[in-house]
Design a protein around this motif. Structure first.
Motif, PDB file in Angstrom:
ATOM      1  N   ASP A   1       0.848  -1.193   0.000  1.00 21.57           N
ATOM      2  CA  ASP A   1       0.000   0.000   0.000  1.00 21.57           C
ATOM      3  C   ASP A   1       0.882   1.242   0.000  1.00 21.57           C
ATOM      4  O   ASP A   1       2.081   1.175   0.301  1.00 21.57           O
ATOM      5  CB  ASP A   1      -0.905  -0.004   1.239  1.00 21.57           C
ATOM      6  CG  ASP A   1      -2.126   0.904   1.102  1.00 21.57           C
ATOM      7  OD1 ASP A   1      -2.261   1.559   0.040  1.00 21.57           O
ATOM      8  OD2 ASP A   1      -2.940   0.947   2.042  1.00 21.57           O
ATOM      9  N   VAL A   2       0.289   2.367  -0.333  1.00 23.40           N
ATOM     10  CA  VAL A   2       0.946   3.670  -0.253  1.00 23.40           C
ATOM     11  C   VAL A   2      -0.039   4.622   0.416  1.00 23.40           C
ATOM     12  O   VAL A   2      -1.194   4.728  -0.014  1.00 23.40           O
ATOM     13  CB  VAL A   2       1.340   4.214  -1.645  1.00 23.40           C
ATOM     14  CG1 VAL A   2       1.964   5.608  -1.513  1.00 23.40           C
ATOM     15  CG2 VAL A   2       2.318   3.264  -2.333  1.00 23.40           C
ATOM     16  N   VAL A   3       0.388   5.298   1.495  1.00 28.34           N
ATOM     17  CA  VAL A   3      -0.520   6.190   2.222  1.00 28.34           C
ATOM     18  C   VAL A   3       0.135   7.533   2.482  1.00 28.34           C
ATOM     19  O   VAL A   3       1.355   7.641   2.599  1.00 28.34           O
ATOM     20  CB  VAL A   3      -0.964   5.569   3.564  1.00 28.34           C
ATOM     21  CG1 VAL A   3      -1.789   4.308   3.328  1.00 28.34           C
ATOM     22  CG2 VAL A   3       0.238   5.281   4.462  1.00 28.34           C
ATOM     23  N   ARG A   4      -0.710   8.533   2.562  1.00 24.12           N
ATOM     24  CA  ARG A   4      -0.252   9.883   2.891  1.00 24.12           C
ATOM     25  C   ARG A   4      -0.413  10.083   4.393  1.00 24.12           C
ATOM     26  O   ARG A   4      -1.462   9.774   4.964  1.00 24.12           O
ATOM     27  CB  ARG A   4      -1.077  10.915   2.127  1.00 24.12           C
ATOM     28  CG  ARG A   4      -0.646  12.369   2.344  1.00 24.12           C
ATOM     29  CD  ARG A   4      -1.333  13.267   1.336  1.00 24.12           C
ATOM     30  NE  ARG A   4      -0.935  14.671   1.452  1.00 24.12           N
ATOM     31  CZ  ARG A   4      -0.974  15.548   0.454  1.00 24.12           C
ATOM     32  NH1 ARG A   4      -1.418  15.165  -0.747  1.00 24.12           N
ATOM     33  NH2 ARG A   4      -0.573  16.801   0.626  1.00 24.12           N
ATOM     34  N   ILE A   5       0.619  10.587   5.050  1.00 19.79           N
ATOM     35  CA  ILE A   5       0.550  10.849   6.488  1.00 19.79           C
ATOM     36  C   ILE A   5       0.933  12.299   6.765  1.00 19.79           C
ATOM     37  O   ILE A   5       1.544  12.964   5.926  1.00 19.79           O
ATOM     38  CB  ILE A   5       1.466   9.900   7.294  1.00 19.79           C
ATOM     39  CG1 ILE A   5       2.942  10.113   6.898  1.00 19.79           C
ATOM     40  CG2 ILE A   5       1.044   8.459   7.117  1.00 19.79           C
ATOM     41  CD1 ILE A   5       3.924   9.430   7.840  1.00 19.79           C
ATOM     42  N   GLY A   6       0.581  12.781   7.929  1.00 14.04           N
ATOM     43  CA  GLY A   6       0.936  14.142   8.326  1.00 14.04           C
ATOM     44  C   GLY A   6      -0.169  14.873   9.037  1.00 14.04           C
ATOM     45  O   GLY A   6       0.077  15.824   9.788  1.00 14.04           O
ATOM     46  N   GLU A   7      -1.400  14.438   8.821  1.00 15.57           N
ATOM     47  CA  GLU A   7      -2.532  15.142   9.431  1.00 15.57           C
ATOM     48  C   GLU A   7      -2.457  15.102  10.952  1.00 15.57           C
ATOM     49  O   GLU A   7      -2.653  16.114  11.625  1.00 15.57           O
ATOM     50  CB  GLU A   7      -3.846  14.518   8.951  1.00 15.57           C
ATOM     51  CG  GLU A   7      -5.086  15.230   9.497  1.00 15.57           C
ATOM     52  CD  GLU A   7      -6.378  14.585   9.028  1.00 15.57           C
ATOM     53  OE1 GLU A   7      -7.428  14.885   9.613  1.00 15.57           O
ATOM     54  OE2 GLU A   7      -6.331  13.766   8.085  1.00 15.57           O
ATOM     55  N   LYS A   8      -2.176  13.917  11.504  1.00 19.81           N
ATOM     56  CA  LYS A   8      -2.093  13.780  12.956  1.00 19.81           C
ATOM     57  C   LYS A   8      -0.921  14.583  13.514  1.00 19.81           C
ATOM     58  O   LYS A   8      -1.015  15.201  14.574  1.00 19.81           O
ATOM     59  CB  LYS A   8      -1.932  12.305  13.334  1.00 19.81           C
ATOM     60  CG  LYS A   8      -3.084  11.414  12.920  1.00 19.81           C
ATOM     61  CD  LYS A   8      -4.340  11.697  13.729  1.00 19.81           C
ATOM     62  CE  LYS A   8      -5.434  10.689  13.408  1.00 19.81           C
ATOM     63  NZ  LYS A   8      -6.696  10.984  14.126  1.00 19.81           N
ATOM     64  N   ALA A   9       0.199  14.558  12.794  1.00 16.66           N
ATOM     65  CA  ALA A   9       1.381  15.300  13.246  1.00 16.66           C
ATOM     66  C   ALA A   9       1.104  16.796  13.259  1.00 16.66           C
ATOM     67  O   ALA A   9       1.519  17.517  14.174  1.00 16.66           O
ATOM     68  CB  ALA A   9       2.571  14.984  12.355  1.00 16.66           C
ATOM     69  N   LYS A  10       0.382  17.286  12.250  1.00 20.85           N
ATOM     70  CA  LYS A  10       0.075  18.719  12.185  1.00 20.85           C
ATOM     71  C   LYS A  10      -0.862  19.146  13.312  1.00 20.85           C
ATOM     72  O   LYS A  10      -0.740  20.245  13.847  1.00 20.85           O
ATOM     73  CB  LYS A  10      -0.514  19.067  10.817  1.00 20.85           C
ATOM     74  CG  LYS A  10       0.547  19.188   9.724  1.00 20.85           C
ATOM     75  CD  LYS A  10       0.001  19.681   8.406  1.00 20.85           C
ATOM     76  CE  LYS A  10      -0.694  18.592   7.642  1.00 20.85           C
ATOM     77  NZ  LYS A  10      -1.016  18.978   6.257  1.00 20.85           N
ATOM     78  N   SER A  11      -1.788  18.260  13.685  1.00 25.24           N
ATOM     79  CA  SER A  11      -2.660  18.586  14.820  1.00 25.24           C
ATOM     80  C   SER A  11      -1.847  18.675  16.107  1.00 25.24           C
ATOM     81  O   SER A  11      -2.139  19.481  16.992  1.00 25.24           O
ATOM     82  CB  SER A  11      -3.759  17.528  14.958  1.00 25.24           C
ATOM     83  OG  SER A  11      -3.216  16.271  15.330  1.00 25.24           O
ATOM     84  N   LEU A  12      -0.810  17.837  16.195  1.00 22.40           N
ATOM     85  CA  LEU A  12       0.074  17.886  17.353  1.00 22.40           C
ATOM     86  C   LEU A  12       0.872  19.188  17.374  1.00 22.40           C
ATOM     87  O   LEU A  12       1.097  19.781  18.435  1.00 22.40           O
ATOM     88  CB  LEU A  12       1.017  16.682  17.302  1.00 22.40           C
ATOM     89  CG  LEU A  12       1.812  16.338  18.565  1.00 22.40           C
ATOM     90  CD1 LEU A  12       0.880  16.040  19.730  1.00 22.40           C
ATOM     91  CD2 LEU A  12       2.714  15.139  18.299  1.00 22.40           C
TER      92      LEU A  12
END
Length: 743
Positions: free
Chosen positions: A257-268
């Motif tokens: 699979d390939v996924v985009r991450i960063g949303e949770k980190a930005k909320s932090l």
């Protein structure tokens, strides 16, 4: 001055609190008290034994094997060996019958489960001893009650209690009775002269597993159903992910699979703005695969589009900004004694010099990696981290969960040097696991590690001194750094208190390049700058270099200034010992010496570098190192730390350089990033000061002085002063001037 008390009195309540500071509960465990019997054989597989828990530090099996849990992260500094040694000493068990295991993150029973600042032993010293001694005394009390005698008539040695009649009981014979007793309020600690384990050479408890390739490190960890992930991060600081094409990546065999991450980190980041120093604002792309190799190949096949978010900076730009700060007047004053302006105005002589250093990566041999499995029940994390509690708390915060929902296990680390203080890579693993709903191991490549942060910040120092009537009357230190400045204790290191008019000012330029602590933060470069400066100041004053330092220390003796961090008497002894042991000033022609003394991480160090000229260039042949770190718990481990620190300090001062072009690092692997080679490592001769005082830091204190000692020796050999690291970038200053031939 911290000493080693022989008796400590505390209530049951205070003991529980104190043992928590050290990491644990009431007993250092024993149903293994049989464990300490001479005939006990080492278990083949500790994990298969039936353990009985008595506290967070110790488990003891019925066959007599003692396991002491080491609470702090192990990054090669040896705490997994030395901390249990302290407990075993006061518990009085034979070391050969002790087994050591890495404790998990346990905020109920441990505090300061951190590896950083060379503070593990210093902070744990009293509490670790108290825990062992209290357990021993309770066992003695239980045996005395069984015999119907006073505890004062009994002694304990290597797991056996003996009364005045010569009768004996093993710890295991009285462990159950001991567990039911009240915690004693008066606990006698051993005098240093009675130590059997502390102060003796003990091999690394993991050494057999290390050399035979047994699973120990984060990269070794595996779980059923686990997949692997590699993360595509921005190619330059300032770039932001706009879109990506994963079709080619998904076509790679093994890619899941390939996924985009960063949303949770930005909320932090929104909730904790200070994390911006270590976590960039851009999203990232994670490639999930069956193996690390397939994940890496899938990442290479990704096609991403990046846009400009913030300005892309280059090394020339940083140099300009830092020089502007030094030349400007916008500083924060961290310490100001007397009136430096007046001292300079009235001076007979003034010396001012500027010293420059580059960014540096940490370059741990084990690249960043972490395991995570996020489920409705818990967040399970496993890997190499120097700050387990902080990382676990951030992971919980990312998902709006309680810290108690996080179960974090620490592995041995293949190097840390400050990089693993920052759990950005662990949080990536957590976010990936949540996105794919699977257990996952995030693994970085060497190029990932070197090109995406976190770095030692670039720093420049400007030092100015005033001389009046043959004395140093003014000292002004200015620091200009990228992102952050020296911490508050450093302005109170030498020469604070030694100069009547003394001032330390700092300024910073805030960059989008992520920076953080690097082995011996700030002092790793400051020591070189200041100690090179003192040598040149002595030359200007036409006084002996050693005498200048000793004379300045006289001004600090008897001080009532509680801000002063170093001890003038201890530093004086270190200096004089280094002069004696190095043969200072008595070397044969062709051997050039450089001297440095420095205090940091609560330890006093002096180093002398011996340099010889080979093929027209200076070569570092030997470093004589004198260290006052109080009681040395494990001399063998201490030597490893000292020699490693010295070589690390020489290597980065001499060779390591890290530059940026339009936001992107210009080095991404060791083919373009220079480290010291084995053949370039000098002999390191170490001498310890014996004073019976409580232990202080050792993982970092020998690194900062090394560069200055070499620089001063190079000056003696070539006549040239070097003001910028790495030295190799100034080849003209490393050449010996050709002698003019007359006639």
């Amino acid at each position: 001055m911290s000493t080693t008390p022989s008796t400590i009195k505390f209530s049951r309540r205070s003991f529980i609190r104190t043992s928590s500071l050290a990491g644990g509960g009431l007993l250092i465990g024993f149903n293994l008290f049989n464990a300490c019997k001479p005939q006990a054989a080492p278990p083949i597989d500790i994990s298969q034994l039936n353990f009985n828990d008595f506290n967070a530090f110790i488990k003891i099996a019925d066959n007599g094997a003692v396991t002491i849990f080491s609470p702090n992260p192990e990054i090669g500094q040896g705490v997994k060996t030395s901390m249990p040694m302290i407990i075993a000493e006061e518990l009085d068990v034979a070391w050969e019958n002790v087994y050591v295991a890495q404790g998990i993150l346990d905020t109920n029973n441990y505090t300061r489960q951190v590896a950083g600042g060379s503070q593990s032993i210093r902070f744990g010293w009293d509490a670790l001893r108290q825990t062992g001694a209290t357990a021993r005394q309770m066992l003695v009390n239980a045996a005395a009650a069984k015999w119907g005698v006073d505890p004062s008539e009994c002694t304990a040695s290597e797991g056996v209690i003996t009364n005045s009649k010569g009768e004996t009981l093993g710890y295991g014979d009285v462990v159950n009775e001991a567990a039911a007793l009240e915690v004693p309020e008066d606990v006698a600690l051993k005098e240093p002269k009675d130590y059997k384990i502390i102060g003796t050479d003990r091999g690394n408890v993991d050494i057999d597993k290390i050399i035979t390739g047994k699973p120990l490190f984060g990269l070794d960890y595996k779980e059923e159903g686990m997949v692997y992930a590699c993360v595509l991060r921005p190619p330059a600081f300032g770039k932001v992910l706009e879109s990506y094409d994963d079709s080619a990546a998904k076509a790679i065999p093994g890619v899941i699979d390939v996924v985009r991450i960063g949303e949770k980190a930005k909320s932090l980041l929104e909730e904790t703005p200070r994390l911006k120093a270590i976590i960039g604002p851009s999203d990232k792309v994670a490639v999930i695969a069956k193996t690390t190799w397939e994940a890496m190949k899938g990442k290479e096949a990704l096609k991403a589009v990046w846009t400009d978010g913030t300005p892309m900076e280059s090394t020339e730009f940083h140099d300009q900004k830092l020089m502007e700060l030094l030349d400007g007047n916008k500083f924060e004053t961290l310490r100001a004694d007397g009136n430096v302006k007046k001292a300079f105005a009235q001076a007979d002589q003034v010396l001012e010099r500027t010293y420059e250093s580059p960014f540096l990566p940490h370059n741990c041999m084990e690249p960043m990696n972490f395991f995570a499995n996020v489920t409705a029940e818990k967040i399970h994390m496993v890997g190499p981290i120097q700050t387990p509690e902080g990382t676990a708390n951030f992971a919980a915060k990312m998902f709006g969960r309680e810290p108690s929902d996080v179960h974090l296990e620490m592995t041995r680390m293949g190097g840390g040097f400050g990089r693993r203080l920052y759990g950005d890579f662990a949080l990536e693993a957590v976010e990936i696991s949540d996105a794919i709903k699977k257990p996952v191991k995030m693994v970085s490549t060497r190029e990932d590690d070197m090109s995406t942060g976190i770095y030692r910040m670039s720093i420049k120092y400007r030092i100015k001194a005033a001389v009046k009537d043959g004395k140093v009357t003014g000292y002004h230190l200015k620091e200009a750094a990228v992102n952050s400045n020296m911490y508050g204790l450093i302005p109170n290191f030498f020469p604070a208190g030694a100069v009547e008019n003394y001032q330390v000012d700092v300024a910073k330029y805030e960059s989008n390049i992520t920076t953080g602590a690097w082995r011996a933060p700030y002092t790793n470069f400051l020591a070189y700058a200041e100690q090179s400066f003192f040598d040149e100041l002595a030359e200007l004053m036409e006084v002996d270099k050693i005498k200048l330092r000793l004379d300045m220390l006289q001004n600090v003796k008897g001080t009532t200034d509680e801000r002063i961090q170093y001890d003038a008497e201890r530093m004086e002894k270190v200096i004089k010992t280094a002069v004696e042991k190095s043969g200072w000033g008595t070397k044969p022609e062709g051997v050039y010496q450089g001297f440095v003394n420095y205090y940091c991480h609560n330890s006093h160090v002096a180093e002398v570098a011996d340099v010889e000229i080979e093929n027209g260039k200076p070569v570092v042949k030997k470093i004589t190192c004198v260290v006052d770190c109080g009681i040395v718990v494990n001399p063998l481990g201490a030597l490893n730390q000292i020699e490693g620190g010295v070589i690390d300090g020489i290597g980065h001062s001499m060779y390591s350089n890290f530059t940026f072009k339009d936001g992107a690092p210009e080095s991404t692997n060791f083919d373009t990033y220079r480290l010291i080679r084995m053949k370039e490592a000098p002999i390191v001769e170490t001498h310890f000061m014996e004073n019976g005082l409580s232990p202080t830091g050792l993982g970092e204190p020998t690194l900062p002085p090394a560069g200055g000692a070499v620089a001063n020796a190079i000056k003696a050999a070539t006549g040239n002063r070097i003001y910028k690291q790495p030295f190799i970038n100034s080849p003209e200053l490393l050449r010996v001037p050709k002698k003019e031939i007359i006639g």
